[in-house]
Design an enzyme around this catalytic site. Structure first.
Site, PDB file in Angstrom:
ATOM      1  N   ARG A   7       0.760  -1.171   0.076  1.00  8.97           N
ATOM      2  CA  ARG A   7       0.257  -0.160   0.021  1.00  8.97           C
ATOM      3  C   ARG A   7       0.892   1.291  -0.052  1.00  8.97           C
ATOM      4  O   ARG A   7       0.615   2.278  -0.496  1.00  8.97           O
ATOM      5  CB  ARG A   7      -0.961  -0.003   1.261  1.00  8.97           C
ATOM      6  CG  ARG A   7      -0.378   0.074   2.436  1.00  8.97           C
ATOM      7  CD  ARG A   7      -1.237   0.255   3.509  1.00  8.97           C
ATOM      8  NE  ARG A   7      -0.642  -0.053   4.961  1.00  8.97           N
ATOM      9  CZ  ARG A   7      -1.166   0.708   6.141  1.00  8.97           C
ATOM     10  NH1 ARG A   7      -2.090   1.338   6.129  1.00  8.97           N
ATOM     11  NH2 ARG A   7      -0.622   0.400   7.059  1.00  8.97           N
ATOM     12  N   SER A  34      -4.425   6.254   5.388  1.00  7.72           N
ATOM     13  CA  SER A  34      -4.334   4.676   5.487  1.00  7.72           C
ATOM     14  C   SER A  34      -3.848   3.996   4.222  1.00  7.72           C
ATOM     15  O   SER A  34      -3.124   3.165   4.011  1.00  7.72           O
ATOM     16  CB  SER A  34      -5.659   4.213   6.033  1.00  7.72           C
ATOM     17  OG  SER A  34      -5.980   4.479   7.242  1.00  7.72           O
ATOM     18  N   GLU A  55     -18.187   4.949  -1.303  1.00  7.61           N
ATOM     19  CA  GLU A  55     -17.626   4.333  -2.468  1.00  7.61           C
ATOM     20  C   GLU A  55     -18.301   4.213  -3.820  1.00  7.61           C
ATOM     21  O   GLU A  55     -17.917   4.236  -4.803  1.00  7.61           O
ATOM     22  CB  GLU A  55     -17.145   2.720  -2.087  1.00  7.61           C
ATOM     23  CG  GLU A  55     -16.024   2.907  -0.702  1.00  7.61           C
ATOM     24  CD  GLU A  55     -16.754   3.356   0.430  1.00  7.61           C
ATOM     25  OE1 GLU A  55     -15.544   3.380   1.272  1.00  7.61           O
ATOM     26  OE2 GLU A  55     -17.829   3.213   0.967  1.00  7.61           O
ATOM     27  N   PHE A  80     -14.686  -2.599   1.020  1.00 15.82           N
ATOM     28  CA  PHE A  80     -15.726  -1.446   0.541  1.00 15.82           C
ATOM     29  C   PHE A  80     -15.738  -0.826  -0.705  1.00 15.82           C
ATOM     30  O   PHE A  80     -16.819  -0.511  -1.375  1.00 15.82           O
ATOM     31  CB  PHE A  80     -15.466  -0.086   1.545  1.00 15.82           C
ATOM     32  CG  PHE A  80     -15.356  -0.405   3.041  1.00 15.82           C
ATOM     33  CD1 PHE A  80     -16.412  -1.182   3.775  1.00 15.82           C
ATOM     34  CD2 PHE A  80     -14.355   0.035   3.767  1.00 15.82           C
ATOM     35  CE1 PHE A  80     -16.439  -1.527   5.203  1.00 15.82           C
ATOM     36  CE2 PHE A  80     -14.243  -0.483   5.183  1.00 15.82           C
ATOM     37  CZ  PHE A  80     -15.296  -1.364   5.882  1.00 15.82           C
ATOM     38  N   HIS A 106      -5.680  -2.824   1.905  1.00 18.35           N
ATOM     39  CA  HIS A 106      -6.158  -3.645   3.162  1.00 18.35           C
ATOM     40  C   HIS A 106      -6.698  -5.040   2.520  1.00 18.35           C
ATOM     41  O   HIS A 106      -7.926  -5.360   3.167  1.00 18.35           O
ATOM     42  CB  HIS A 106      -7.023  -2.717   4.011  1.00 18.35           C
ATOM     43  CG  HIS A 106      -6.537  -1.767   4.659  1.00 18.35           C
ATOM     44  ND1 HIS A 106      -5.849  -0.532   3.888  1.00 18.35           N
ATOM     45  CD2 HIS A 106      -6.105  -1.713   5.846  1.00 18.35           C
ATOM     46  CE1 HIS A 106      -5.160   0.044   4.806  1.00 18.35           C
ATOM     47  NE2 HIS A 106      -5.281  -0.265   5.842  1.00 18.35           N
ATOM     48  N   ASP A 114      -8.837  -5.871  12.418  1.00 15.82           N
ATOM     49  CA  ASP A 114     -10.036  -5.433  12.203  1.00 15.82           C
ATOM     50  C   ASP A 114     -11.128  -6.297  11.993  1.00 15.82           C
ATOM     51  O   ASP A 114     -12.409  -6.105  11.993  1.00 15.82           O
ATOM     52  CB  ASP A 114      -9.937  -4.341  10.867  1.00 15.82           C
ATOM     53  CG  ASP A 114      -8.895  -3.169  11.250  1.00 15.82           C
ATOM     54  OD1 ASP A 114      -8.986  -2.648  12.329  1.00 15.82           O
ATOM     55  OD2 ASP A 114      -8.549  -2.431   9.936  1.00 15.82           O
ATOM     56  N   ARG A 164      -1.813  -4.623   3.544  1.00 20.59           N
ATOM     57  CA  ARG A 164      -1.593  -3.618   4.687  1.00 20.59           C
ATOM     58  C   ARG A 164      -0.231  -4.054   4.985  1.00 20.59           C
ATOM     59  O   ARG A 164       0.549  -3.251   5.666  1.00 20.59           O
ATOM     60  CB  ARG A 164      -2.602  -3.918   5.663  1.00 20.59           C
ATOM     61  CG  ARG A 164      -2.362  -2.949   7.050  1.00 20.59           C
ATOM     62  CD  ARG A 164      -3.442  -3.221   7.731  1.00 20.59           C
ATOM     63  NE  ARG A 164      -3.473  -2.357   8.906  1.00 20.59           N
ATOM     64  CZ  ARG A 164      -4.294  -2.240  10.093  1.00 20.59           C
ATOM     65  NH1 ARG A 164      -5.396  -3.306  10.115  1.00 20.59           N
ATOM     66  NH2 ARG A 164      -4.300  -1.358  11.046  1.00 20.59           N
TER      67      ARG A 164
END
Length: 313
Positions: A7, A34, A55, A80, A106, A114, A164
């Site tokens: 990322r 992020s 989104e 998402f 992610h 998470d 991530r």
């Protein structure tokens, strides 16, 4: 060994693109810090759009930008971007075959603590079944950065899947990657191991163990999941006679499914998968989750043991 997350390459790659082409646009769903898209926002604030936690709207904005002649990159978390905005991706990007790049961070089980809502394990399957969609899954920082930088040269819909956690640097700044490509990174004659993303490093560890057992594994980085580098994989399997596929995704519909479909039609051989077995994720550290979901080199070694004794010669 130096490590960086894939990322991180998003911010660096998009910023480099912004300097190369003034039509590069980045659209964000309020996660720039992020995803590292903030680097682009800081340098090109007039070409960065934050639509908020929306989104579906983001994908529609991106498709409109593409119709206006821009080259939009829509950036969000995988769960998402793909899960929430699938209808918009299907109807507004894939159907009209627009030049929209969907870059998701992610992805996979290694999102970690998470939990299942954020651990997207179905995205490759969802993207694979969309006509016109192309898919990249880079293994390290440099491959991710170079895929992002080179992606503006094509005008097709493209999904780039990033992770991530930090992973070792494997490729160089000068390595090139293209849609429909793959790369043999270790030659062998006894078994083909086809991997993508973080599972490439597990495959390399497995190959070292197998070599001590007298089994020479050929490792293929299948960074282009769609279109698949079918000729490369089939050529390898015709030499080795068996195959193991490893990915950080559900074993159905992603790279495992793509390789199985290709080999099943063209050259059936003993085949095993190392992937998540039709389950959702749970909360834990990335390392704990890789162990819990059997996404380690040990499982690859075990899968090779299953196919090698019955390989086609």
């Amino acid at each position: 060994m130096e490590k960086r997350s894939t990322r991180e390459a998003l911010g660096d790659g998009l910023t480099e693109l912004g300097r190369l082409n003034e039509n590069i646009i980045v659209i964000d769903a309020d996660v720039a810090s992020s995803t590292y898209a903030k680097a682009f926002a800081d340098e090109f604030p007039d070409r960065y759009y934050n639509v908020g936690i929306a989104e579906q709207n983001m994908v529609e904005v991106a498709s409109g930008m593409a119709l206006a002649g821009k080259k939009p990159y829509a950036v969000a978390f995988s769960s998402f971007l793909i899960g929430r905005a699938y209808d918009q991706i299907r109807c507004c990007v894939a159907m009209p075959n627009l030049d929209v790049k969907l870059v998701a961070t992610h992805a996979g089980i290694t999102v970690g603590e998470d939990g299942s809502t954020h651990q997207m394990l179905e995205d490759l399957a969802l993207m694979r079944v969309l006509p016109n969609m192309n898919i990249f899954v880079p293994a390290d920082y440099w491959s991710a950065r170079n895929m992002i930088v080179s992606s503006y040269k094509n005008d097709k819909p493209l999904y780039i899947r990033l992770g991530r956690p930090e992973v070792p640097l494997f490729y160089s700044p000068w390595d090139e990657f293209h849609i429909g490509g793959g790369r043999i990174i270790r030659e062998g004659s006894d078994v083909s191991i086809v991997a993508c993303g973080i599972m490439l490093f597990e495959a390399l560890r497995a190959a070292d163990i197998l070599a001590r057992q007298g089994i020479e594994a050929e490792i293929i980085d299948c960074y282009s999941v769609k279109p698949l580098p079918e000729e490369l994989i089939q050529s390898s399997v015709r030499r080795t006679g068996c195959c193991v596929v490893a990915e950080e995704h559900n074993g159905m519909g992603g790279l495992c499914g793509a390789v199985a479909e290709s080999l099943g039609i063209n050259y059936p051989v003993p085949l095993r998968f190392v992937a998540v077995k039709d389950r959702f994720g749970e909360s834990g550290t990335p390392a704990e989750l890789q162990e819990y979901y059997s996404l380690k080199y040990r499982e690859i070694v075990g899968a090779v043991a299953q196919v090698w004794t019955t390989r086609r010669r």
